[in-house]
Design an enzyme around this catalytic site. Structure first.
Site, mmCIF file in Angstrom:
data_model
loop_
_atom_site.group_PDB
_atom_site.id
_atom_site.type_symbol
_atom_site.label_atom_id
_atom_site.label_comp_id
_atom_site.label_asym_id
_atom_site.label_seq_id
_atom_site.Cartn_x
_atom_site.Cartn_y
_atom_site.Cartn_z
ATOM 1 N N ASN A 1 17.392 23.637 -24.857
ATOM 2 C CA ASN A 1 17.943 23.735 -23.936
ATOM 3 C C ASN A 1 16.846 25.328 -22.959
ATOM 4 O OD1 ASN A 1 19.602 25.881 -24.977
ATOM 5 N ND2 ASN A 1 20.837 25.920 -23.170
ATOM 6 N N GLU B 1 16.789 27.002 -19.392
ATOM 7 C CA GLU B 1 17.692 27.680 -18.144
ATOM 8 C C GLU B 1 16.284 27.653 -16.797
ATOM 9 O OE1 GLU B 1 21.191 30.155 -18.752
ATOM 10 O OE2 GLU B 1 22.076 28.050 -19.890
ATOM 11 N N CYS C 1 18.463 19.991 -20.454
ATOM 12 C CA CYS C 1 19.272 20.117 -21.519
ATOM 13 C C CYS C 1 18.158 19.969 -23.247
ATOM 14 C CB CYS C 1 19.965 19.613 -21.809
ATOM 15 S SG CYS C 1 21.405 19.365 -20.664
ATOM 16 N N GLU D 1 18.348 17.993 -25.372
ATOM 17 C CA GLU D 1 18.424 15.947 -25.459
ATOM 18 C C GLU D 1 16.860 16.028 -24.837
ATOM 19 O OE1 GLU D 1 20.776 17.941 -25.118
ATOM 20 O OE2 GLU D 1 22.524 17.402 -25.696
ATOM 21 N N CYS E 1 26.030 16.159 -23.132
ATOM 22 C CA CYS E 1 26.505 15.830 -21.538
ATOM 23 C C CYS E 1 26.173 14.212 -20.828
ATOM 24 C CB CYS E 1 25.184 16.579 -20.160
ATOM 25 S SG CYS E 1 24.682 16.789 -19.892
ATOM 26 N N CYS F 1 23.042 13.555 -19.582
ATOM 27 C CA CYS F 1 21.983 13.077 -21.286
ATOM 28 C C CYS F 1 22.028 11.971 -21.819
ATOM 29 C CB CYS F 1 22.101 14.266 -22.630
ATOM 30 S SG CYS F 1 21.147 15.878 -21.931
HETATM 31 N N1 THU Z 1 23.368 21.733 -22.678
HETATM 32 C C1 THU Z 1 21.996 21.117 -23.041
HETATM 33 O O1 THU Z 1 20.934 21.585 -23.763
HETATM 34 N N2 THU Z 1 22.744 19.934 -23.448
HETATM 35 C C2 THU Z 1 23.845 19.342 -23.275
HETATM 36 O O2 THU Z 1 24.430 18.368 -23.696
HETATM 37 C C3 THU Z 1 25.127 20.383 -22.550
HETATM 38 C C4 THU Z 1 24.854 21.400 -21.993
HETATM 39 C C5 THU Z 1 22.523 23.113 -22.131
HETATM 40 C C6 THU Z 1 22.070 23.480 -20.415
HETATM 41 C C7 THU Z 1 22.409 24.941 -20.213
HETATM 42 O O3 THU Z 1 21.674 25.514 -21.091
HETATM 43 C C8 THU Z 1 23.919 24.860 -20.891
HETATM 44 O O4 THU Z 1 24.217 23.651 -22.222
HETATM 45 C C9 THU Z 1 25.518 25.519 -20.825
HETATM 46 O O5 THU Z 1 25.721 24.008 -20.197
#
Ligand code: THU
Length: 130
Positions: free
Chosen positions: A43, A45, A54, A56, A88, A91
Protein backbone atom coordinates in the site's frame (compact mmCIF):
# COMPACT_ATOMS: atom_id res chain seq x y z
CA UNK A 1 7.67 -25.32 0.12
CA UNK A 2 3.98 -25.25 -0.64
CA UNK A 3 3.06 -22.58 -3.23
CA UNK A 4 0.55 -20.79 -0.96
CA UNK A 5 3.24 -20.43 1.72
CA UNK A 6 5.69 -19.09 -0.89
CA UNK A 7 3.13 -16.45 -1.89
CA UNK A 8 2.41 -15.47 1.73
CA UNK A 9 6.16 -15.08 2.30
CA UNK A 10 6.41 -12.80 -0.74
CA UNK A 11 3.46 -10.74 0.55
CA UNK A 12 5.15 -10.58 3.96
CA UNK A 13 8.41 -9.40 2.43
CA UNK A 14 6.84 -6.64 0.30
CA UNK A 15 4.65 -5.45 3.22
CA UNK A 16 7.91 -4.16 4.75
CA UNK A 17 8.07 -1.60 1.90
CA UNK A 18 4.56 -0.26 2.53
CA UNK A 19 4.35 3.53 2.68
CA UNK A 20 1.79 3.95 5.44
CA UNK A 21 2.80 6.95 7.59
CA UNK A 22 -0.83 7.95 8.19
CA UNK A 23 -2.64 4.72 9.08
CA UNK A 24 0.53 2.84 10.15
CA UNK A 25 -1.31 -0.17 8.68
CA UNK A 26 1.07 -1.99 6.34
CA UNK A 27 -0.13 -4.41 3.68
CA UNK A 28 1.67 -6.58 1.12
CA UNK A 29 0.21 -8.61 -1.74
CA UNK A 30 1.62 -11.25 -4.09
CA UNK A 31 -0.32 -12.10 -7.24
CA UNK A 32 0.34 -15.30 -9.18
CA UNK A 33 -0.94 -15.54 -12.76
CA UNK A 34 -1.61 -18.61 -14.91
CA UNK A 35 1.72 -17.96 -16.65
CA UNK A 36 3.44 -18.70 -13.34
CA UNK A 37 4.62 -15.10 -13.06
CA UNK A 38 4.33 -13.49 -9.62
CA UNK A 39 3.97 -9.76 -9.01
CA UNK A 40 4.02 -7.97 -5.67
CA UNK A 41 2.70 -4.68 -4.34
CA UNK A 42 2.34 -2.77 -1.09
CA UNK A 43 0.00 0.00 0.00
CA UNK A 44 1.09 3.55 -0.81
CA UNK A 45 -0.61 6.28 1.18
CA UNK A 46 -0.87 10.00 0.51
CA UNK A 47 -1.38 13.14 2.62
CA UNK A 48 -4.60 13.47 0.65
CA UNK A 49 -5.86 10.26 2.26
CA UNK A 50 -8.34 9.30 -0.46
CA UNK A 51 -5.51 8.96 -2.99
CA UNK A 52 -4.07 5.96 -1.14
CA UNK A 53 -3.60 2.87 -3.29
CA UNK A 54 -3.98 -0.58 -1.73
CA UNK A 55 -1.37 -3.33 -1.93
CA UNK A 56 -3.59 -5.60 -4.05
CA UNK A 57 -4.20 -2.97 -6.70
CA UNK A 58 -0.49 -2.10 -6.84
CA UNK A 59 0.37 -5.79 -7.38
CA UNK A 60 -2.15 -6.03 -10.23
CA UNK A 61 -0.95 -2.75 -11.79
CA UNK A 62 2.60 -4.08 -11.72
CA UNK A 63 1.41 -7.23 -13.56
CA UNK A 64 -0.38 -5.23 -16.25
CA UNK A 65 2.52 -2.81 -16.69
CA UNK A 66 4.85 -5.83 -17.09
CA UNK A 67 2.71 -7.06 -19.99
CA UNK A 68 1.00 -9.96 -18.18
CA UNK A 69 -1.73 -11.39 -20.41
CA UNK A 70 -2.91 -14.46 -18.48
CA UNK A 71 -5.49 -14.58 -15.68
CA UNK A 72 -4.86 -14.08 -11.99
CA UNK A 73 -4.81 -17.46 -10.24
CA UNK A 74 -3.80 -16.72 -6.64
CA UNK A 75 -3.49 -13.57 -4.57
CA UNK A 76 -1.81 -13.66 -1.17
CA UNK A 77 -2.30 -10.79 1.27
CA UNK A 78 -0.36 -10.11 4.45
CA UNK A 79 -0.48 -7.36 7.06
CA UNK A 80 1.77 -7.33 10.12
CA UNK A 81 -1.04 -5.37 11.80
CA UNK A 82 -3.85 -7.86 11.38
CA UNK A 83 -4.26 -11.59 11.02
CA UNK A 84 -6.43 -12.79 8.12
CA UNK A 85 -6.30 -9.42 6.34
CA UNK A 86 -8.95 -9.62 3.58
CA UNK A 87 -9.14 -7.36 0.48
CA UNK A 88 -11.30 -4.24 0.66
CA UNK A 89 -14.37 -3.91 -1.55
CA UNK A 90 -12.65 -1.78 -4.19
CA UNK A 91 -9.82 -4.32 -4.49
CA UNK A 92 -12.31 -7.18 -4.83
CA UNK A 93 -13.72 -5.46 -7.91
CA UNK A 94 -10.18 -4.99 -9.27
CA UNK A 95 -9.38 -8.65 -8.62
CA UNK A 96 -12.58 -9.73 -10.41
CA UNK A 97 -11.43 -7.81 -13.51
CA UNK A 98 -8.32 -9.97 -13.96
CA UNK A 99 -9.05 -13.22 -12.10
CA UNK A 100 -9.82 -16.69 -13.47
CA UNK A 101 -13.14 -18.16 -12.32
CA UNK A 102 -11.50 -20.29 -9.63
CA UNK A 103 -9.11 -17.60 -8.32
CA UNK A 104 -7.97 -18.07 -4.74
CA UNK A 105 -7.30 -15.55 -2.01
CA UNK A 106 -4.55 -16.73 0.36
CA UNK A 107 -4.39 -15.30 3.89
CA UNK A 108 -2.48 -15.99 7.07
CA UNK A 109 -4.43 -16.68 10.26
CA UNK A 110 -3.32 -17.46 13.82
CA UNK A 111 -0.12 -19.51 14.25
CA UNK A 112 0.83 -18.91 10.60
CA UNK A 113 -2.10 -21.05 9.47
CA UNK A 114 -2.75 -20.65 5.73
CA UNK A 115 -6.36 -19.79 4.86
CA UNK A 116 -7.63 -20.24 1.31
CA UNK A 117 -10.85 -18.64 0.06
CA UNK A 118 -12.14 -18.28 -3.48
CA UNK A 119 -12.78 -14.82 -4.91
CA UNK A 120 -16.25 -16.05 -5.87
CA UNK A 121 -16.91 -16.82 -2.18
CA UNK A 122 -15.99 -13.37 -0.93
CA UNK A 123 -17.23 -11.43 -3.98
CA UNK A 124 -20.15 -13.20 -5.66
CA UNK A 125 -21.98 -11.74 -8.65
CA UNK A 126 -19.20 -9.32 -9.56
CA UNK A 127 -20.11 -6.56 -11.97
CA UNK A 128 -18.64 -6.99 -15.45
CA UNK A 129 -19.29 -5.83 -19.00
CA UNK A 130 -19.35 -8.59 -21.61
N1 THU B 1 -5.27 -1.43 2.55
C1 THU B 1 -4.73 -2.25 1.60
O1 THU B 1 -3.60 -2.07 1.18
N2 THU B 1 -5.51 -3.27 1.14
C2 THU B 1 -6.79 -3.52 1.54
O2 THU B 1 -7.46 -4.37 0.97
C3 THU B 1 -7.34 -2.78 2.67
C4 THU B 1 -6.61 -1.56 3.07
C5 THU B 1 -4.46 -0.29 3.04
C6 THU B 1 -4.96 1.06 2.64
C7 THU B 1 -4.42 1.94 3.74
O3 THU B 1 -3.11 2.34 3.40
C8 THU B 1 -4.35 1.02 4.95
O4 THU B 1 -4.45 -0.30 4.45
C9 THU B 1 -5.45 1.26 5.97
O5 THU B 1 -6.69 1.27 5.37
Amino acid sequence: MEQNKILINKAKEVSKNAYAPYSKFKVGAAAEFESGNIYTGCNVENASYGLTVCAERNAISSAIASGEKTKLKKLAIFSPNQKKCVPCGACRQWLAEFACSSAEIILEGENEEIIVMTLEEIFPNAFSIN
